[in-house]
Design a protein around this motif. Structure first.
Motif, PDB file in Angstrom:
ATOM      1  N   ARG A 149       0.822  -1.305   0.108  1.00 24.24           N
ATOM      2  CA  ARG A 149      -0.054   0.164  -0.015  1.00 24.24           C
ATOM      3  C   ARG A 149       0.937   1.334   0.140  1.00 24.24           C
ATOM      4  O   ARG A 149       0.529   2.209  -0.480  1.00 24.24           O
ATOM      5  CB  ARG A 149      -0.865  -0.034   1.161  1.00 24.24           C
ATOM      6  CG  ARG A 149      -1.924  -1.327   1.332  1.00 24.24           C
ATOM      7  CD  ARG A 149      -2.803  -0.926   2.334  1.00 24.24           C
ATOM      8  NE  ARG A 149      -3.904  -1.872   2.372  1.00 24.24           N
ATOM      9  CZ  ARG A 149      -3.843  -3.107   3.195  1.00 24.24           C
ATOM     10  NH1 ARG A 149      -2.726  -3.023   4.147  1.00 24.24           N
ATOM     11  NH2 ARG A 149      -4.885  -4.169   3.219  1.00 24.24           N
ATOM     12  N   LEU A 150       2.116   1.058   0.742  1.00 18.08           N
ATOM     13  CA  LEU A 150       3.151   2.361   0.739  1.00 18.08           C
ATOM     14  C   LEU A 150       4.429   2.083   0.342  1.00 18.08           C
ATOM     15  O   LEU A 150       4.802   0.723   0.565  1.00 18.08           O
ATOM     16  CB  LEU A 150       2.921   3.018   2.257  1.00 18.08           C
ATOM     17  CG  LEU A 150       1.504   3.343   2.809  1.00 18.08           C
ATOM     18  CD1 LEU A 150       1.803   3.905   4.077  1.00 18.08           C
ATOM     19  CD2 LEU A 150       1.102   4.719   1.788  1.00 18.08           C
ATOM     20  N   ASP A 151       5.167   2.898  -0.132  1.00 14.72           N
ATOM     21  CA  ASP A 151       6.570   2.471  -0.434  1.00 14.72           C
ATOM     22  C   ASP A 151       7.392   2.564   0.865  1.00 14.72           C
ATOM     23  O   ASP A 151       6.780   2.717   2.047  1.00 14.72           O
ATOM     24  CB  ASP A 151       7.196   3.566  -1.342  1.00 14.72           C
ATOM     25  CG  ASP A 151       7.248   4.766  -0.751  1.00 14.72           C
ATOM     26  OD1 ASP A 151       7.555   5.826  -1.689  1.00 14.72           O
ATOM     27  OD2 ASP A 151       7.190   5.073   0.452  1.00 14.72           O
ATOM     28  N   ALA A 152       8.707   1.850   0.856  1.00 14.81           N
ATOM     29  CA  ALA A 152       9.476   1.612   1.928  1.00 14.81           C
ATOM     30  C   ALA A 152       9.686   2.821   2.618  1.00 14.81           C
ATOM     31  O   ALA A 152       9.449   2.939   4.142  1.00 14.81           O
ATOM     32  CB  ALA A 152      10.921   1.126   1.618  1.00 14.81           C
ATOM     33  N   ASN A 153       9.950   4.074   2.033  1.00 16.23           N
ATOM     34  CA  ASN A 153      10.306   5.363   2.990  1.00 16.23           C
ATOM     35  C   ASN A 153       9.158   5.812   3.643  1.00 16.23           C
ATOM     36  O   ASN A 153       9.138   6.240   4.713  1.00 16.23           O
ATOM     37  CB  ASN A 153      10.801   6.203   1.951  1.00 16.23           C
ATOM     38  CG  ASN A 153      12.469   6.137   1.533  1.00 16.23           C
ATOM     39  OD1 ASN A 153      13.142   5.644   2.562  1.00 16.23           O
ATOM     40  ND2 ASN A 153      12.628   6.416   0.456  1.00 16.23           N
ATOM     41  N   LEU A 154       7.925   5.744   2.890  1.00 12.13           N
ATOM     42  CA  LEU A 154       6.782   6.300   3.730  1.00 12.13           C
ATOM     43  C   LEU A 154       6.336   5.389   4.861  1.00 12.13           C
ATOM     44  O   LEU A 154       5.961   5.915   5.904  1.00 12.13           O
ATOM     45  CB  LEU A 154       5.747   6.342   2.592  1.00 12.13           C
ATOM     46  CG  LEU A 154       4.463   7.075   2.973  1.00 12.13           C
ATOM     47  CD1 LEU A 154       4.797   8.492   3.552  1.00 12.13           C
ATOM     48  CD2 LEU A 154       3.497   7.161   2.005  1.00 12.13           C
ATOM     49  N   SER A 155       6.471   4.174   4.786  1.00  8.22           N
ATOM     50  CA  SER A 155       6.034   3.443   5.860  1.00  8.22           C
ATOM     51  C   SER A 155       7.060   3.369   6.914  1.00  8.22           C
ATOM     52  O   SER A 155       6.778   3.125   7.892  1.00  8.22           O
ATOM     53  CB  SER A 155       5.972   1.752   5.458  1.00  8.22           C
ATOM     54  OG  SER A 155       7.320   1.279   4.836  1.00  8.22           O
ATOM     55  N   ALA A 156       8.230   3.591   6.573  1.00  9.93           N
ATOM     56  CA  ALA A 156       9.353   3.805   7.360  1.00  9.93           C
ATOM     57  C   ALA A 156       9.191   5.133   8.421  1.00  9.93           C
ATOM     58  O   ALA A 156       9.215   5.239   9.498  1.00  9.93           O
ATOM     59  CB  ALA A 156      10.614   4.012   7.024  1.00  9.93           C
ATOM     60  N   VAL A 157       8.630   6.309   7.607  1.00  9.86           N
ATOM     61  CA  VAL A 157       8.295   7.447   8.242  1.00  9.86           C
ATOM     62  C   VAL A 157       7.058   7.367   9.390  1.00  9.86           C
ATOM     63  O   VAL A 157       6.982   7.658  10.233  1.00  9.86           O
ATOM     64  CB  VAL A 157       7.788   8.708   7.157  1.00  9.86           C
ATOM     65  CG1 VAL A 157       6.951   9.716   7.776  1.00  9.86           C
ATOM     66  CG2 VAL A 157       8.873   8.981   6.445  1.00  9.86           C
ATOM     67  N   ILE A 158       6.043   6.641   8.749  1.00  8.75           N
ATOM     68  CA  ILE A 158       4.800   6.321   9.618  1.00  8.75           C
ATOM     69  C   ILE A 158       5.082   5.512  11.007  1.00  8.75           C
ATOM     70  O   ILE A 158       4.952   5.906  12.277  1.00  8.75           O
ATOM     71  CB  ILE A 158       3.633   5.719   8.928  1.00  8.75           C
ATOM     72  CG1 ILE A 158       3.063   6.467   7.619  1.00  8.75           C
ATOM     73  CG2 ILE A 158       2.668   5.068   9.850  1.00  8.75           C
ATOM     74  CD1 ILE A 158       2.387   5.778   6.842  1.00  8.75           C
ATOM     75  N   LEU A 159       5.845   4.500  10.898  1.00 11.53           N
ATOM     76  CA  LEU A 159       6.366   3.504  11.872  1.00 11.53           C
ATOM     77  C   LEU A 159       7.223   4.365  12.934  1.00 11.53           C
ATOM     78  O   LEU A 159       6.668   4.545  14.182  1.00 11.53           O
ATOM     79  CB  LEU A 159       6.985   2.370  11.321  1.00 11.53           C
ATOM     80  CG  LEU A 159       7.391   1.251  12.586  1.00 11.53           C
ATOM     81  CD1 LEU A 159       6.434   1.032  13.522  1.00 11.53           C
ATOM     82  CD2 LEU A 159       8.266   0.362  12.100  1.00 11.53           C
ATOM     83  N   THR A 160       8.141   4.950  12.434  1.00 13.93           N
ATOM     84  CA  THR A 160       9.149   5.866  12.955  1.00 13.93           C
ATOM     85  C   THR A 160       8.141   6.941  13.954  1.00 13.93           C
ATOM     86  O   THR A 160       8.722   7.317  14.972  1.00 13.93           O
ATOM     87  CB  THR A 160      10.239   6.240  12.535  1.00 13.93           C
ATOM     88  OG1 THR A 160      10.724   5.086  11.652  1.00 13.93           O
ATOM     89  CG2 THR A 160      11.347   6.788  13.507  1.00 13.93           C
ATOM     90  N   GLY A 161       7.520   7.671  13.060  1.00 17.87           N
ATOM     91  CA  GLY A 161       6.866   8.771  13.667  1.00 17.87           C
ATOM     92  C   GLY A 161       5.737   8.246  14.806  1.00 17.87           C
ATOM     93  O   GLY A 161       5.925   8.909  15.873  1.00 17.87           O
ATOM     94  N   MET A 162       5.300   7.290  14.782  1.00 21.02           N
ATOM     95  CA  MET A 162       4.619   6.609  15.980  1.00 21.02           C
ATOM     96  C   MET A 162       5.144   6.611  17.094  1.00 21.02           C
ATOM     97  O   MET A 162       4.902   6.725  18.439  1.00 21.02           O
ATOM     98  CB  MET A 162       3.686   5.435  15.372  1.00 21.02           C
ATOM     99  CG  MET A 162       2.544   5.759  14.546  1.00 21.02           C
ATOM    100  SD  MET A 162       1.497   4.186  14.323  1.00 21.02           S
ATOM    101  CE  MET A 162       2.844   3.319  13.374  1.00 21.02           C
ATOM    102  N   ILE A 163       6.463   5.744  16.985  1.00 21.60           N
ATOM    103  CA  ILE A 163       7.308   5.591  18.174  1.00 21.60           C
ATOM    104  C   ILE A 163       7.854   6.767  18.448  1.00 21.60           C
ATOM    105  O   ILE A 163       7.936   6.844  19.911  1.00 21.60           O
ATOM    106  CB  ILE A 163       8.682   4.629  17.848  1.00 21.60           C
ATOM    107  CG1 ILE A 163       8.097   3.377  16.828  1.00 21.60           C
ATOM    108  CG2 ILE A 163       9.760   4.611  18.727  1.00 21.60           C
ATOM    109  CD1 ILE A 163       9.152   2.320  16.381  1.00 21.60           C
TER     110      ILE A 163
END
Length: 320
Positions: A149-163
């Motif tokens: 659903r999302l590319d690697a960079n955007l998914s990393a932004v979302i996960l790291t952002g939540m943390i």
């Protein structure tokens, strides 16, 4: 690379370094103390995270990396409070010792990739990538047809952002508890704290431990995102953290601890955006550290320039 992709890549990297910026903020602004342990604790977080991740515990690896950083901070704090060694020298001694510790943790090699040996269908040994939080999160975002659903960079932004948001919220709450207030008071006026029967040494040690735990946590996140740990990755991390803190304070000022934490977060993101645009103009990789130093100098100079402009305007108004 489009502007949007460039910003997403910058945010992906910037979010990783936010915990480090928060740790630097606690050491240099809350405790009002220079701590050079940061370069070493960043790497120890990476190394411990790599070993535990390879063992098959990616979530626990982040916690272990942060705990390793806290232990490094404990060493620095004890050198300062128990042996009365100068804070700068204490950080240098701990950072120097951590190089050997990190080398041992990595099994006597300078770097370690997050991969392990497994048997393929033919029964031969092969190297396979270890599971990480980022890999699991990308798998979670795969739809029923197997498409991401999302590319690697955007998914990393979302996960790291939540943390990062969870960590920032926990810190904001902590600094309004009794131990957090003691740490803040120790940084503001240690002599007054000692006269009011608060254990200033304990508050200082706890503050240094929290600071280095955050820095090591940042290193652990980077390890899982880039899938390897390297002994030499900590060089210049203190300058990066200072740049983030100073840039954030240029925009947000110095009003409260909570706003300071938020400003450190945004400073880290702005700093990474600046670096991404620098790479866009084909800046060589060896010039990054010089650029980091220049960014810090400019950020430190901006308040002085603003003050000079205000004073000049005030003189002109008085003359009129």
């Amino acid at each position: 690379m489009t502007i949007m992709n460039l910003l997403i890549s910058a945010l992906s990297q910037g979010m990783i370094y936010v915990p480090m910026a928060l740790g630097v903020f606690i050491a240099f602004r809350v405790l009002n103390m220079p701590d050079l342990t940061i370069d070493g604790s960043f790497v120890v977080g990476m190394c411990v995270c790599a070993v535990v991740t390879i063992a098959g515990y990616p979530s626990l690896a982040l916690l272990c990396g942060a705990l390793a950083g806290a232990l490094a901070g404990l060493c620095t704090g004890l050198l300062q409070t128990k042996l009365r060694i100068n804070p700068i020298l204490s950080g240098i001694l701990t950072m120097t010792g951590l190089y050997t510790v990190n080398f041992v943790v990595l099994g006597g090699q300078s770097n370690l990739y997050l991969q392990k040996t497994a048997l393929n269908s033919a029964g031969a040994e092969t190297q396979v990538a270890c599971d990480t939080l980022y890999k699991s999160f990308r798998t979670f975002l795969v739809d029923a047809t197997g498409n991401r659903r999302l590319d690697a960079n955007l998914s990393a932004v979302i996960l790291t952002g939540m943390i990062v948001i969870a960590v920032l919220a926990a810190l904001a709450v902590f600094f309004y508890t009794r131990p957090g207030m003691a740490i803040r008071a120790t940084g503001d006026n240690e002599e007054m704290v000692r006269s009011s029967s608060i254990n200033a040494d304990r508050a200082r040690v706890i503050g240094i431990m929290i600071s280095n735990a955050l820095v090591a946590f940042s290193g652990a996140l980077l390890c899982q995102q880039q899938r390897y740990a390297d002994l030499n990755f900590g060089s210049g991390m203190l300058v990066v953290g200072l740049a983030s803190v100073i840039i954030g304070q240029v925009f947000f000022g110095k009003r409260s601890v909570t706003l300071g934490l938020i400003s450190a977060m945004f400073g880290s993101l702005i700093y990474r955006v600046i670096l991404q645009f620098a790479y866009k103009i084909d800046m060589p990789s060896y010039a990054v550290k010089l650029l980091s130093a220049l960014i810090v100098v400019i950020a430190l100079t901006l308040p002085l320039i603003r003050r000079a402009i205000r004073e000049r305007r005030a003189e002109k108004e008085d003359a009129v």
